[in-house]
Design an enzyme around this catalytic site. Structure first.
Site, mmCIF file in Angstrom:
data_model
loop_
_atom_site.group_PDB
_atom_site.id
_atom_site.type_symbol
_atom_site.label_atom_id
_atom_site.label_comp_id
_atom_site.label_asym_id
_atom_site.label_seq_id
_atom_site.Cartn_x
_atom_site.Cartn_y
_atom_site.Cartn_z
ATOM 1 N N ASP A 1 -85.648 33.435 -39.669
ATOM 2 C CA ASP A 1 -84.648 33.346 -38.600
ATOM 3 C C ASP A 1 -83.333 32.769 -39.123
ATOM 4 O O ASP A 1 -83.323 32.070 -40.143
ATOM 5 C CB ASP A 1 -85.184 32.489 -37.441
ATOM 6 C CG ASP A 1 -84.527 32.835 -36.104
ATOM 7 O OD1 ASP A 1 -83.511 33.566 -36.091
ATOM 8 O OD2 ASP A 1 -85.038 32.370 -35.066
ATOM 9 N N GLY A 2 -82.269 33.062 -38.424
ATOM 10 C CA GLY A 2 -80.950 32.532 -38.752
ATOM 11 C C GLY A 2 -80.742 31.175 -38.105
ATOM 12 O O GLY A 2 -81.633 30.613 -37.460
ATOM 13 N N LYS A 4 -79.929 25.886 -33.299
ATOM 14 C CA LYS A 4 -79.994 27.329 -33.069
ATOM 15 C C LYS A 4 -79.715 27.624 -31.599
ATOM 16 O O LYS A 4 -79.736 26.743 -30.771
ATOM 17 C CB LYS A 4 -81.400 27.851 -33.422
ATOM 18 C CG LYS A 4 -81.661 27.848 -34.915
ATOM 19 C CD LYS A 4 -83.027 28.426 -35.263
ATOM 20 C CE LYS A 4 -83.350 29.726 -34.588
ATOM 21 N NZ LYS A 4 -82.361 30.784 -34.760
ATOM 22 N N GLU A 44 -87.568 31.672 -30.118
ATOM 23 C CA GLU A 44 -87.447 31.454 -31.574
ATOM 24 C C GLU A 44 -88.264 30.235 -32.002
ATOM 25 O O GLU A 44 -88.905 30.245 -33.052
ATOM 26 C CB GLU A 44 -85.972 31.257 -31.957
ATOM 27 C CG GLU A 44 -85.170 32.553 -31.897
ATOM 28 C CD GLU A 44 -83.677 32.374 -32.102
ATOM 29 O OE1 GLU A 44 -83.020 33.345 -32.489
ATOM 30 O OE2 GLU A 44 -83.156 31.259 -31.881
HETATM 31 C C1 5RP Z 1 -79.886 33.150 -31.843
HETATM 32 C C2 5RP Z 1 -79.804 32.277 -33.043
HETATM 33 C C3 5RP Z 1 -79.316 32.914 -34.301
HETATM 34 O O1 5RP Z 1 -80.360 32.931 -35.210
HETATM 35 C C4 5RP Z 1 -78.155 32.133 -34.826
HETATM 36 O O2 5RP Z 1 -77.139 32.106 -33.842
HETATM 37 C C5 5RP Z 1 -77.578 32.744 -36.120
HETATM 38 O O3 5RP Z 1 -77.033 33.999 -35.843
HETATM 39 P P1 5RP Z 1 -76.278 34.830 -36.946
HETATM 40 O O4 5RP Z 1 -77.265 35.163 -38.011
HETATM 41 O O5 5RP Z 1 -75.767 36.047 -36.202
HETATM 42 O O6 5RP Z 1 -75.133 33.999 -37.479
HETATM 43 O O7 5RP Z 1 -80.138 31.116 -33.035
HETATM 44 O O8 5RP Z 1 -80.340 32.438 -30.725
#
Ligand code: 5RP
Length: 225
Positions: free
Chosen positions: A82-83, A95, A104
């Site tokens: 996950d990001g 997040k 998540e």
């Molecule tokens: C979504 C998140 C995303 O993982 C986080 O915002 C990172 O997003 P990106 O990879 O587009 O920068 O928490 O709820």
């Protein structure tokens, strides 16, 4: 930055092995991991199943032909990718920019190994430097949540959808999304516990002690932390 996100996403997707159950996060960095997993499925015959963390990710997986199981039917995953919006030196995270932080966190908690993918712009010394803490709130608890967060020193703001919809952002589970600005968070664990104990806040974006590894990509390449 898109290229850095791609490098981080690809590095994490390359850890997936045949037969694994894989948590699939949400956002533009995870997109590149999904793209890579689809490519590996086609080129190498990789076999795995994913558990999606949002309707957004589910739609992308459908396009890529990635097999999904519902999180409710799964008791364990091998890894989750996950990001993040912020990551501190201890791999604690904020997040929830995409309002997917509740699912998540559930999916990350199902996994033996939760791997974060990000570019270097997400690195901070202390959480709270750049972003507020996203909250997911049962509609009935909106007033209570605002009161408790403000008493804890946070600035509480319901997240407004903007030009695409009047009113608040509603999560995939039908709850209201708000953001709580605490400034620099010196003790993320204590704040996380405090938010956990407010009735009706069903999820928040502080991920403390959950991430085991991170791939962070920038001008000097990808570092595996
Ligand atoms: C979504 C998140 C995303 O993982 C986080 O915002 C990172 O997003 P990106 O990879 O587009 O920068 O928490 O709820």
């Amino acid at each position: 930055m898109q290229n850095f996100k791609k490098q981080a996403g690809v590095a994490a997707a390359d850890l997936v092995q045949n037969g694994m159950g894989v948590g699939l996060g949400t956002g533009s960095t995870v997109f590149f991991a999904l793209e890579r997993l689809a490519e590996r499925t086609k080129n190498e015959g990789l076999k795995f199943f994913g558990v999606s963390t949002s309707f957004s990710t589910t739609l992308i997986c459908r396009n890529f032909g990635i097999e999904l199981k519902d999180s409710s039917a799964v008791r364990h995953l091998d890894i989750a990718i996950d990001g993040t919006d912020e990551i501190d030196p201890n791999l604690n995270l904020i997040k929830g920019r995409g309002a997917a932080h509740l699912l998540e966190k559930i999916v990350a908690s199902l996994a033996d190994k939760f791997i974060v993918v990000a570019d270097t712009s997400k690195q901070v010394k202390n959480l709270g430097e750049k972003v507020a803490v996203p909250l997911e709130i049962l509609p009935a608890a909106l007033g209570l949540a605002a009161n408790k967060v403000e008493k804890a020193g946070g600035e509480f703001e319901v997240r407004i959808a903007g030009t695409c919809k009047d009113g608040p952002v509603i999560s995939d589970s039908g709850n209201i999304i708000a953001d709580a600005k605490f400034g620099i968070i010196k003790d993320p664990k204590t704040l996380s516990h405090l938010l956990d104990e407010i009735p009706g806040i069903v999820g928040h974006g502080l991920f403390v002690g959950l991430a085991k590894e991170a791939f962070i990509a920038g001008a000097n390449g990808v570092s595996h932390i």
